[in-house]
Design an enzyme around this catalytic site. Structure first.
Site, PDB file in Angstrom:
ATOM      1  N   ASP A  63       0.810  -1.222   0.000  1.00  0.00           N
ATOM      2  CA  ASP A  63       0.000   0.000   0.000  1.00  0.00           C
ATOM      3  C   ASP A  63       0.841   1.270   0.000  1.00  0.00           C
ATOM      4  OD1 ASP A  63      -2.158  -1.654   0.035  1.00  0.00           O
ATOM      5  OD2 ASP A  63      -3.112  -0.749   1.793  1.00  0.00           O
ATOM      6  N   ASN A 105      -5.690  -1.906  -3.913  1.00  0.00           N
ATOM      7  CA  ASN A 105      -6.831  -1.948  -2.991  1.00  0.00           C
ATOM      8  C   ASN A 105      -6.508  -1.143  -1.745  1.00  0.00           C
ATOM      9  OD1 ASN A 105      -9.229  -2.460  -1.735  1.00  0.00           O
ATOM     10  ND2 ASN A 105      -8.781  -4.600  -1.246  1.00  0.00           N
ATOM     11  N   ASP A 325      -9.592  -1.591  12.492  1.00  0.00           N
ATOM     12  CA  ASP A 325      -8.605  -2.571  12.007  1.00  0.00           C
ATOM     13  C   ASP A 325      -8.269  -3.615  13.074  1.00  0.00           C
ATOM     14  OD1 ASP A 325      -8.674  -0.957   9.808  1.00  0.00           O
ATOM     15  OD2 ASP A 325      -6.599  -0.286   9.914  1.00  0.00           O
ATOM     16  N   GLU A 353     -11.033  -4.173   3.022  1.00  0.00           N
ATOM     17  CA  GLU A 353     -10.461  -5.064   2.020  1.00  0.00           C
ATOM     18  C   GLU A 353     -11.406  -6.223   1.726  1.00  0.00           C
ATOM     19  OE1 GLU A 353      -9.024  -3.372   4.224  1.00  0.00           O
ATOM     20  OE2 GLU A 353      -6.860  -3.171   3.948  1.00  0.00           O
ATOM     21  N   HIS A 396      -5.473  -8.898   4.342  1.00  0.00           N
ATOM     22  CA  HIS A 396      -4.288  -9.131   5.181  1.00  0.00           C
ATOM     23  C   HIS A 396      -4.630  -9.323   6.655  1.00  0.00           C
ATOM     24  CE1 HIS A 396      -3.971  -4.479   5.845  1.00  0.00           C
ATOM     25  NE2 HIS A 396      -5.141  -4.770   5.336  1.00  0.00           N
ATOM     26  N   ARG A 397      -5.621  -8.561   7.137  1.00  0.00           N
ATOM     27  CA  ARG A 397      -5.899  -8.630   8.584  1.00  0.00           C
ATOM     28  C   ARG A 397      -6.609  -9.939   8.968  1.00  0.00           C
ATOM     29  NH1 ARG A 397      -3.501  -4.291  10.097  1.00  0.00           N
ATOM     30  NH2 ARG A 397      -3.679  -2.424   8.844  1.00  0.00           N
ATOM     31  N   LYS A 422       0.184  -6.534   1.869  1.00  0.00           N
ATOM     32  CA  LYS A 422      -0.478  -5.220   1.804  1.00  0.00           C
ATOM     33  C   LYS A 422       0.067  -4.268   2.869  1.00  0.00           C
ATOM     34  CE  LYS A 422      -5.086  -3.242   1.184  1.00  0.00           C
ATOM     35  NZ  LYS A 422      -5.301  -2.102   2.052  1.00  0.00           N
TER      36      LYS A 422
HETATM   37  O1  LIG Z   1      -6.497   7.010   7.436  1.00  0.00           O
HETATM   38  C1  LIG Z   1      -5.971   5.906   7.605  1.00  0.00           C
HETATM   39  O2  LIG Z   1      -4.728   5.745   7.575  1.00  0.00           O
HETATM   40  C2  LIG Z   1      -6.836   4.737   7.842  1.00  0.00           C
HETATM   41  C3  LIG Z   1      -8.147   4.904   8.280  1.00  0.00           C
HETATM   42  C4  LIG Z   1      -9.050   3.779   8.603  1.00  0.00           C
HETATM   43  O3  LIG Z   1     -10.021   3.682   7.576  1.00  0.00           O
HETATM   44  P1  LIG Z   1     -11.521   4.288   7.689  1.00  0.00           P
HETATM   45  O4  LIG Z   1     -11.431   5.670   8.158  1.00  0.00           O
HETATM   46  O5  LIG Z   1     -12.024   4.170   6.292  1.00  0.00           O
HETATM   47  O6  LIG Z   1     -12.264   3.397   8.666  1.00  0.00           O
HETATM   48  C5  LIG Z   1      -8.314   2.448   8.701  1.00  0.00           C
HETATM   49  O7  LIG Z   1      -9.233   1.388   8.666  1.00  0.00           O
HETATM   50  C6  LIG Z   1      -7.288   2.286   7.602  1.00  0.00           C
HETATM   51  O8  LIG Z   1      -6.585   1.075   7.752  1.00  0.00           O
HETATM   52  C7  LIG Z   1      -6.258   3.393   7.663  1.00  0.00           C
HETATM   53  C1  LIG Z   2      -8.621  -0.823   5.865  1.00  0.00           C
HETATM   54  C2  LIG Z   2      -7.313  -0.856   5.689  1.00  0.00           C
HETATM   55  O1  LIG Z   2      -6.628  -0.128   4.780  1.00  0.00           O
HETATM   56  P1  LIG Z   2      -7.135   0.789   3.567  1.00  0.00           P
HETATM   57  O2  LIG Z   2      -8.446   1.413   3.953  1.00  0.00           O
HETATM   58  O3  LIG Z   2      -6.055   1.816   3.399  1.00  0.00           O
HETATM   59  O4  LIG Z   2      -7.255  -0.077   2.369  1.00  0.00           O
HETATM   60  C3  LIG Z   2      -6.469  -1.709   6.565  1.00  0.00           C
HETATM   61  O5  LIG Z   2      -5.239  -1.636   6.479  1.00  0.00           O
HETATM   62  O6  LIG Z   2      -7.011  -2.513   7.367  1.00  0.00           O
END
Ligand SMILES: O=C(O)C1=C[C@@H](OP(=O)(O)O)[C@@H](O)[C@H](O)C1
Ligand SMILES: C=C(OP(=O)(O)O)C(=O)O
Length: 439
Positions: A63, A105, A325, A353, A396-397, A422
């Protein structure tokens, strides 16, 4: 994959199926990769700077590579050496790439970069994987339209691919609906620094995952950007502003740490994760409070944080809206706790994801765990009664959380294990390194 193969390095072999051995007690020390959220933001702030900035301990994962390569598409120079990344934005405003910017993604890349691009002049198209096309972006683009951008959706209204035509953002007032994703609000806050005049950014109280907005604001402040809180749900961003070129060290990733905290929690072991401090920016560090409530001992040291698991885990009732997460990690712990646990207020997990509420419910059920799936949460009552091959839905999670559960439940196999790339490409090496050093 047999044990000998494992020792030779899972990551290199990009193993698709990984069998998890049970372990009596997991003990050891785990070095953490840089935080994904902080790395994305450091790259974007570097791209908003007036010269070359250097990001140290950057996360090198799928990512963050996506964000780096998108910045290249927009005309920035990005030089990646180990975990040190040098970024120099273009002299002129962002150039319009001739082909769509592929964000894979990565929701964070899509949302934060869409705002950044809209602050430039030209036409910018963002697209990604089939799953990304199911992840919404409409409420963000409505806010960008308020600031002057013109947005089109060639396939489905509100979803990628998204075409943004911009002549630069104007100042004024904008209210962001961030009920589905905090990333919309983070995006507008960062992009507003490039508007032609100050922007009053407000939001409703129902922002999801709010601690990520706090990371954004704290990093904007660290970068010397000028903004002020104008009330509990409003920030006025001064604009236009240029970030002074900077050197920035990314802190360890607390979300990645959670899998090792959980390994200690589930096996009554003890794991130190480092480097991470109590002053960490990431909201996911609050997961340690939930671990304490479940009976773990949590000790902060100079180096990092040590989690020691109890003899028996207690169940919890947790509103996880602020740390979505962490839900797969909490779910596998809940499956081994005494009594029923409730996970609440996380409808936004359905647009990650994978649909993470469904994925967790289906995969835990395969192991014989009782799960009630609600529209915005789960009720989980263990124990797991059998092993199974776990589907990871390219998430991944799900892979990392269920690997941890396999330490307690004989016969767990993770299918699609390479999906960890990821956010944590070295996950399997770190995981097996830790369990081979344990009993
Ligand atoms: O701004 C960020 O770095 C993130 C915000 C969160 O998403 P949401 O705000 O869509 O829930 C999180 O789930 C993602 O892994 C990272
Ligand atoms: C939701 C996640 O990432 P992103 O929204 O950036 O795809 C994650 O890392 O769990």
């Amino acid at each position: 994959m047999n044990r000998t193969d494992r020792k030779q390095g899972i990551t290199e072999q990009a193993a698709e199926e990984v069998a998890i051995p049970t372990v009596e007690r997991v003990t050891g020390r785990v070095p953490l990769p840089g935080s994904k959220s902080v790395t994305h933001r450091a790259f974007i702030l570097a791209a908003l700077s007036g010269g070359e900035s250097v990001v140290l301990n950057a996360l090198d994962a799928e990512d963050t590579r996506v964000t780096a390569s998108a910045l290249r598409d927009l005309g920035a120079r990005v030089e990646w050496r180990g975990s040190t990344v040098r970024i120099r934005p273009p002299h002129e405003l962002w150039r319009s790439p001739s082909s769509p910017i592929n964000v894979g993604n990565s929701g964070t890349s899509l949302r934060l970069l869409a705002g950044l691009a809209a602050a430039g002049k030209g036409t910018f198209v963002f697209d990604g994987t089939a799953r990304l096309r199911e992840r919404p972006v409409g409420a963000l683009t409505v806010a960008l339209e308020t600031l002057g951008a013109v947005v089109r959706f060639p396939l489905k209204r509100g979803y990628p691919p998204v075409v943004i035509e911009s002549d630069g953002l104007c100042g004024g007032r904008v209210c962001v609906d961030a009920s589905q994703s905090s990333q919309y609000l983070s995006s507008i806050l960062l992009a507003s620094t490039k508007a032609s005049g100050p922007v009053a950014v407000s939001w409703e109280e129902n922002v999801s995952s709010f601690p990520y907005v706090e990371i954004t604001l704290q990093m904007m402040a660290q970068a010397g950007l000028d903004f002020r809180k104008a009330g509990p749900t409003e920030v006025v961003v001064n604009a236009p502003q240029v970030v002074k070129p900077f050197h920035y060290r990314v802190e360890g990733d607390c979300s990645s740490a959670s899998y090792f905290w959980a390994a200690a929690a589930l096996t009554g072991g003890s794991v130190l994760t480092y480097p991470v401090s109590q002053a960490a920016l990431q909201g996911d560090c609050a997961f340690l409070d939930i671990l304490s409530a479940m009976g773990c001992r949590v000790d902060w040291t100079e180096e990092g944080v040590c989690v020691q698991g109890p003899r028996t885990l207690r169940s919890v009732d947790a509103d996880m809206n602020r740390m979505p997460d962490m839900v797969p990690t909490l779910a596998v712990l809940a499956a081994c706790a005494e009594g029923a646990s409730r996970i609440r207020n996380v409808a936004h997990l359905r647009i990650k994801e994978s649909d993470r509420l469904r994925a967790v419910a289906v995969e835990l059920s395969k192991l014989g765990v009782q799960v009630e799936e609600g529209s915005d949460g789960l009720v989980i009552q263990g124990p797991p009664r059998r092993g199974a091959t776990i589907e990871t839905y390219e998430d991944h999670r799900i892979a990392m959380a269920f690997a941890v559960l396999g330490l307690r439940v004989p016969g767990v196999v993770i299918r699609g294990a390479a999906t960890v790339r990821k956010s944590f490409p070295e996950f399997w090496d770190t995981f097996f390194g830790l369990i081979h050093g344990s009993t």
